[in-house]
Design a protein around this motif. Structure first.
Motif, PDB file in Angstrom:
ATOM      1  N   ASN A  81       6.272 -12.354  13.781  1.00 23.41           N
ATOM      2  CA  ASN A  81       6.089 -13.053  12.507  1.00 23.41           C
ATOM      3  C   ASN A  81       4.617 -13.260  12.202  1.00 23.41           C
ATOM      4  N   TYR A 137      16.237 -12.505   5.760  1.00 23.71           N
ATOM      5  CA  TYR A 137      15.231 -11.710   6.476  1.00 23.71           C
ATOM      6  C   TYR A 137      14.704 -12.498   7.661  1.00 23.71           C
ATOM      7  N   GLN A 138      14.377 -13.772   7.388  1.00 23.55           N
ATOM      8  CA  GLN A 138      13.754 -14.596   8.432  1.00 23.55           C
ATOM      9  C   GLN A 138      14.728 -14.846   9.583  1.00 23.55           C
ATOM     10  N   ARG A 176       1.729 -16.376   0.229  1.00 22.40           N
ATOM     11  CA  ARG A 176       1.863 -15.713   1.546  1.00 22.40           C
ATOM     12  C   ARG A 176       1.183 -16.505   2.653  1.00 22.40           C
ATOM     13  N   VAL A 210       5.147 -18.206   7.355  1.00 21.88           N
ATOM     14  CA  VAL A 210       6.110 -17.147   7.677  1.00 21.88           C
ATOM     15  C   VAL A 210       7.231 -17.128   6.641  1.00 21.88           C
ATOM     16  N   ALA A 226       0.637  -9.252   5.586  1.00 25.98           N
ATOM     17  CA  ALA A 226       0.883  -9.577   4.176  1.00 25.98           C
ATOM     18  C   ALA A 226      -0.409 -10.038   3.508  1.00 25.98           C
ATOM     19  N   ARG A 227      -1.191 -10.830   4.258  1.00 20.17           N
ATOM     20  CA  ARG A 227      -2.444 -11.333   3.674  1.00 20.17           C
ATOM     21  C   ARG A 227      -3.431 -10.204   3.463  1.00 20.17           C
ATOM     22  N   GLU A 272       9.402  -9.319  -3.806  1.00 22.76           N
ATOM     23  CA  GLU A 272       8.853  -7.975  -4.066  1.00 22.76           C
ATOM     24  C   GLU A 272      10.001  -6.970  -4.167  1.00 22.76           C
ATOM     25  N   LEU A 294       3.206 -10.223  10.854  1.00 19.94           N
ATOM     26  CA  LEU A 294       3.682 -10.024   9.491  1.00 19.94           C
ATOM     27  C   LEU A 294       2.835 -10.828   8.498  1.00 19.94           C
ATOM     28  N   VAL A 295       2.572 -12.102   8.850  1.00 19.49           N
ATOM     29  CA  VAL A 295       1.795 -12.950   7.941  1.00 19.49           C
ATOM     30  C   VAL A 295       0.400 -12.358   7.739  1.00 19.49           C
ATOM     31  N   ALA A 309      10.567  -6.433   6.015  1.00 17.99           N
ATOM     32  CA  ALA A 309       9.748  -7.218   5.094  1.00 17.99           C
ATOM     33  C   ALA A 309       8.395  -6.542   4.897  1.00 17.99           C
ATOM     34  N   ASN A 312      14.934 -11.969  11.678  1.00 20.18           N
ATOM     35  CA  ASN A 312      13.615 -11.548  12.146  1.00 20.18           C
ATOM     36  C   ASN A 312      13.284 -10.123  11.676  1.00 20.18           C
ATOM     37  N   ALA A 313      13.632  -9.857  10.435  1.00 22.40           N
ATOM     38  CA  ALA A 313      13.445  -8.500   9.911  1.00 22.40           C
ATOM     39  C   ALA A 313      12.004  -8.309   9.454  1.00 22.40           C
ATOM     40  N   SER A 314      11.072  -8.490  10.392  1.00 25.75           N
ATOM     41  CA  SER A 314       9.650  -8.412  10.015  1.00 25.75           C
ATOM     42  C   SER A 314       9.294  -6.997   9.568  1.00 25.75           C
ATOM     43  N   ARG A 316      17.656 -14.230   0.046  1.00 31.94           N
ATOM     44  CA  ARG A 316      17.418 -12.973   0.767  1.00 31.94           C
ATOM     45  C   ARG A 316      16.248 -13.144   1.747  1.00 31.94           C
ATOM     46  N   GLY A 317      15.231 -13.887   1.300  1.00 27.73           N
ATOM     47  CA  GLY A 317      14.078 -14.171   2.166  1.00 27.73           C
ATOM     48  C   GLY A 317      14.508 -14.889   3.424  1.00 27.73           C
ATOM     49  N   THR A 331       8.684  -3.480   2.704  1.00 25.34           N
ATOM     50  CA  THR A 331       8.870  -3.853   1.289  1.00 25.34           C
ATOM     51  C   THR A 331       7.548  -4.266   0.678  1.00 25.34           C
ATOM     52  N   LEU A 332       6.814  -5.117   1.410  1.00 25.00           N
ATOM     53  CA  LEU A 332       5.523  -5.590   0.899  1.00 25.00           C
ATOM     54  C   LEU A 332       4.591  -4.412   0.672  1.00 25.00           C
ATOM     55  N   ALA A 344       8.482 -11.074   0.443  1.00 24.12           N
ATOM     56  CA  ALA A 344       9.062  -9.746   0.629  1.00 24.12           C
ATOM     57  C   ALA A 344      10.343  -9.606  -0.180  1.00 24.12           C
ATOM     58  N   ALA A 345      11.168 -10.684  -0.165  1.00 22.88           N
ATOM     59  CA  ALA A 345      12.423 -10.634  -0.921  1.00 22.88           C
ATOM     60  C   ALA A 345      12.140 -10.532  -2.414  1.00 22.88           C
ATOM     61  N   VAL A 360       6.130 -15.661   3.418  1.00 26.23           N
ATOM     62  CA  VAL A 360       5.958 -14.201   3.458  1.00 26.23           C
ATOM     63  C   VAL A 360       7.314 -13.513   3.349  1.00 26.23           C
ATOM     64  N   TYR A 361       8.316 -14.055   4.052  1.00 24.69           N
ATOM     65  CA  TYR A 361       9.653 -13.466   3.936  1.00 24.69           C
ATOM     66  C   TYR A 361      10.173 -13.592   2.500  1.00 24.69           C
ATOM     67  N   SER A 362       9.938 -14.786   1.890  1.00 24.34           N
ATOM     68  CA  SER A 362      10.354 -14.960   0.497  1.00 24.34           C
ATOM     69  C   SER A 362       9.607 -13.983  -0.395  1.00 24.34           C
TER      70      SER A 362
END
Lengths: 414, 432
Positions: free
Chosen positions: A377, A314-315, B374, B377, A384-385, B387, A380-381, A323, A318-320, A310-311, A326-327, B384-385, B380-382
């Motif tokens: 992206n 997403y990538q 994380r 890139v 997330a951090r 999560e 996004l990183v 993602a 480009n479903a930033s 699934r990850g 969700t995070l 998200a999946a 981070v996508y992984s």
């Protein structure tokens, strides 16, 4: 009667694993091995298919040191060239073509003495060509090695004049320009230092000691081309036997024995015998005790596959934004858990509580926890951090506070 | 026909003869051929034997066992050579290849040590007999297709928890509150009142006799019903954990079922077990003759994950066939949204209305690792999946709670103990 067998032959696990390791190493290196084999085969094939001659003064050599141009012109003039590398063949050719001119190209192997004797008995035109004046002097009685053809200022050979030349070919050419050596003789053409000539007429034939003049590099210089054509077609012959000796000619035929004859009587039978032994070894080692046993393997799927797949989806898409949301949801829920805000927390309440706990700016927290705006992206990183850092900060501050309150209780008890 | 290494050594020795008398090479080769022919003619027939496989007893995984086969020589010559027992690789046969020497009309017992590496019915499909002649340079070989099976039971590693859990059950004696009033509660003994005891449990008659307050105590209820339902569908094939110590969900479920089954059976509860995917694949009841743990282990040998969707809709029918009594139904499955939402949730009300339902699922530690990483890139996508998967299972848990299902979720090695604790907890609360 029944006996139980306790000690038996068995396959040691180390042996199996060593074989397995070997096999896996072979599998890992198989690409490079295949590549090496392909390269080797290609190189060998190219070498075999490559028929261009690389020999110096070779009639088929199109390099600068070759005689291909000369051969071409001679053939255009209607001259047939019979090339040979063995004295035996040359002898046969002389017998077949009575009036053919024989050119002996000595570089660096000497011609077979028997053939020279045979030539001496006939009165045909013989032309000796060699870059080695010493060799020529050794073979012919009436010449001695002379000077080298001097070089000019630019490093190129000096142009020699024919002067009073008795040979028609030399007289016709008038000039010669090529590096090489000369021979001391009574008379000749293109004199160097008085009595030393590159083109000399002897009893055994015409001798030319500057073969560099006829190469593809020098054939067009001065009168070289004219000299070559006139020299080789002397007497109006249309057949030239071009003999360039090889080491095989020097040794007598009898010296080359069959290597098998040198071996002892038992060597060949022993070879066959050992081959048969090898065959027996193959048969023994290749026979299994019973058929191959297969293992029915059970169904097993790595558990993380779904999430990882699934990850990747997403990538790819480009479903930033998805993602990031969700995070964020996951973090909000966990933060609510840390701050004890219940199962379904109000985001505003979470922001307020987090602000009180860590002292982080409300605006920043609201940006982080309410509506993430992530387009790339990289964003996004970093988002997330930041979420992760917030969560860690909160966890640290809550557990730290918990510890201090416990400590306080303990103190009160004391 | 088979040749042996001895023939090669003989041939190599004869190479000396070839050196000394090379002209006689034909004779030397003839000599080798004669040796082979003599051996082939003098070898006992490997076909004229009878293979008898001795029955095996089921063993636990991770233990070593010895299986035996008897080879009877029916021919008129002594059978010399080797036999090979064709055990599948995961049976871990230490000595499948054994030398034999069997006189005519006699037999030899072949014992093979097995250290199975997999649960299930492990097979040896054949036994190959290689018979050599008097010289031992050549012989004949025949493979006899006589099957041998060794059943391997689950390892039941969690049995180490059994003593402590039983102890905790014993501690419940006398401490248990009873929800049902009147008949059905089991009187245990009288003891002195201590501060905090329920005033309703004071035994006034006893108090009158002894001149101080006495309370009645109750044993935890016995003869309750526990039904373990093991999901062996596609979700049970997922392998949790690393390659070295990871195991499929099904194995963890089996461990948990074994521990809880043993515990409940020893606590005096009627325990039933069923494994299912599209249909029931194994069923055990503590009412059957024999030790329940052993029976359970034996029946579980053949249960393997099947790549089909679980059919939860048949579960209520199956349960009503087992008992009409109120029971503790333990579902050993996974909290995967698709299978639970579509299959299990619609069925749950029918179950929870009649039974106490406990759902046990293996938590995947890998998901949490994925959610924490994380740095790139891709990670981070992984994350998200991962999560998202965690969120989905959290939502599921909340939904299950609203239907009245208790959920026990723990890592692969902790689940059996966690499930046993949940059972003890329910028992202590008197909710069984």
């Amino acid at each position: 009667m029944s006996t139980s067998t306790a000690t038996v032959e068995q396959h040691t696990p180390t042996a199996t694993s060593a074989a397995d390791m070997g096999r896996s190493a072979l599998r890992r290196g198989s690409f490079w091995f295949a590549l090496a084999v392909v390269c080797l085969v290609t190189a060998v094939a190219m070498h075999l298919l490559d028929d261009s001659e690389a020999e110096r003064y070779g009639l088929g050599n199109t390099d600068l040191s070759g005689y291909a141009a000369l051969a071409e012109v001679l053939q255009d003039e209607g001259v047939t060239l019979h090339r040979t590398a063995s004295a035996e063949q040359a002898r046969q050719l002389t017998e077949e073509h009575d009036d053919a001119t024989v050119v002996i190209m000595i570089d660096p192997w000497e011609p077979e003495p028997d053939f020279l004797d045979h030539l001496a008995q006939t009165d045909r035109e013989v032309i000796w060509i060699s870059p080695e004046a010493e060799l020529l002097a050794g073979l012919l009685d009436d010449v001695e090695p002379g000077y080298s053809i001097p070089e000019g200022a630019a490093g190129t050979a000096m142009t020699l004049q024919a002067d009073d030349c008795q040979l028609d070919s030399g007289a016709a050419a008038q000039t010669l320009q090529a590096p090489g050596e000369t021979l001391i003789a009574e008379s000749g053409c293109f004199p160097v230092g008085g009595d030393s000539y590159p083109l000399v007429s002897t009893e055994a034939g015409t001798v030319f000691s500057a073969p560099e003049a006829f190469t593809n590099r020098h054939i067009t210089s001065a009168g070289n081309a004219s000299l070559a054509l006139n020299l080789l077609t002397t007497g109006g012959t249309e057949e030239i036997i071009w003999y360039s000796p090889t080491p095989g000619d020097v040794v007598e035929d009898q010296a080359w024995a069959d290597p098998v004859e040198l071996l002892s009587d038992w060597m060949v039978p022993l070879g066959w015998w050992l081959l048969a032994c090898g065959l027996i070894a193959c048969l023994v080692a290749g026979r299994r005790t019973g058929p191959v046993v297969t293992e029915p393997l059970p169904v097993q799927v790595p558990s993380g596959e779904v999430a990882l797949g699934r990850g990747r989806l997403y990538q790819h898409a480009n479903a930033s934004d998805t993602a990031a949301r969700t995070l964020r949801s996951a973090t909000v829920l966990r933060v609510a858990g840390i701050l004890r805000l219940g199962q379904r927390p109000d985001p505003e309440a979470v922001i307020e509580a987090a602000h009180r706990q860590t002292g982080t700016d409300r605006h920043q927290l609201s940006q982080l926890l309410s509506t993430p705006r992530v387009r790339t992206n990289a964003e996004l990183v970093s988002y997330a951090r930041r979420l992760q850092e917030l969560e860690e900060d909160l966890r640290r501050s809550v557990t730290g506070a918990g510890m201090t309150s416990t400590d306080r209780n303990r103190e009160e008890h004391q | 026909m088979v040749l042996t290494w001895r023939l090669l050594w003989v041939a190599l020795v004869l190479a000396a003869g070839v050196v000394l008398a090379p002209e006689l090479i034909g004779w030397w080769a003839g000599l080798v051929v004669v040796l082979v022919v003599v051996d082939l003619l003098t070898a006992a027939s490997p076909r004229r034997v009878r293979i008898e496989r001795e029955p095996t007893r089921p063993v636990r995984l991770e233990t070593t066992t010895t299986v035996a086969s008897v080879v009877h020589n029916l021919g008129s010559r002594t059978l010399r050579g080797t036999v090979r027992d064709g055990w599948q690789p995961s049976a871990g046969a230490a000595n499948p290849l054994q030398p034999v020497r069997i006189r005519p009309a006699s037999a030899q017992r072949i014992e093979v040590q097995l250290t199975p590496r997999r649960r299930g019915a492990l097979r040896s499909a054949h036994l190959s007999v290689r018979s050599l002649g008097v010289l031992g340079v050549a012989g004949r070989q025949v493979t006899h297709r006589v099957e041998h099976t060794q059943r391997v039971m689950p390892p039941f590693r969690s049995r180490k928890h059994l003593p402590s859990k039983k102890q905790r059950l014993r501690e419940l004696d006398g401490a248990s509150a009873v929800q049902t009033r009147g008949a059905g509660t089991e009187f245990d003994s009288l003891r002195d009142y201590v501060h905090g005891d329920d005033a309703r449990s004071i035994d006034w008659r006893g108090t009158a006799r002894r001149q101080h307050l006495v309370v009645r105590t109750w044993r935890p209820e016995r003869d309750r019903r526990v039904i373990l339902c093991l999901d062996a569908s596609r979700t049970s094939a997922a392998r949790i954990g690393d390659d070295d110590d990871g195991e499929p969900r099904l194995e963890t479920g089996i461990e948990a079922a074994l521990l809880l089954g043993s515990l409940a059976a020893s606590a005096g509860d009627r325990t039933d077990f069923l494994a299912f995917h599209r249909h029931t694949v194994a069923r055990v009841s503590s009412a059957e003759k024999g030790d329940f743990t052993h029976l359970l282990g034996e029946r579980l040998t053949a249960v393997e994950p099947a790549l089909v969707e679980a059919d939860f809709s048949r579960l209520p029918t199956e349960l009503s066939r087992i008992t009409s009594q109120r029971s503790l139904v333990v579902l050993l499955t996974s909290l995967e949204s698709a299978s639970v939402l579509e299959g299990l949730l619609p069925v749950l009300p029918a179950l929870t209305s009649r039974h106490t339902v406990l759902l046990a699922s293996v938590q995947d530690p890998h998901l949490e690792q994925l959610a924490r990483a994380r740095s790139t890139v891709g990670e981070v996508y992984s994350a998200a999946a991962a999560e998202r998967s965690l969120l989905e299972s959290a939502v599921l848990k909340a939904e299950l709670a609203t239907v009245g299902v208790e959920v026990v979720e723990a890592g692969p090695h902790q689940l059996p103990a966690a499930l046993a604790d949940a059972y003890i907890h329910l028992k202590a609360l008197g909710r069984l």
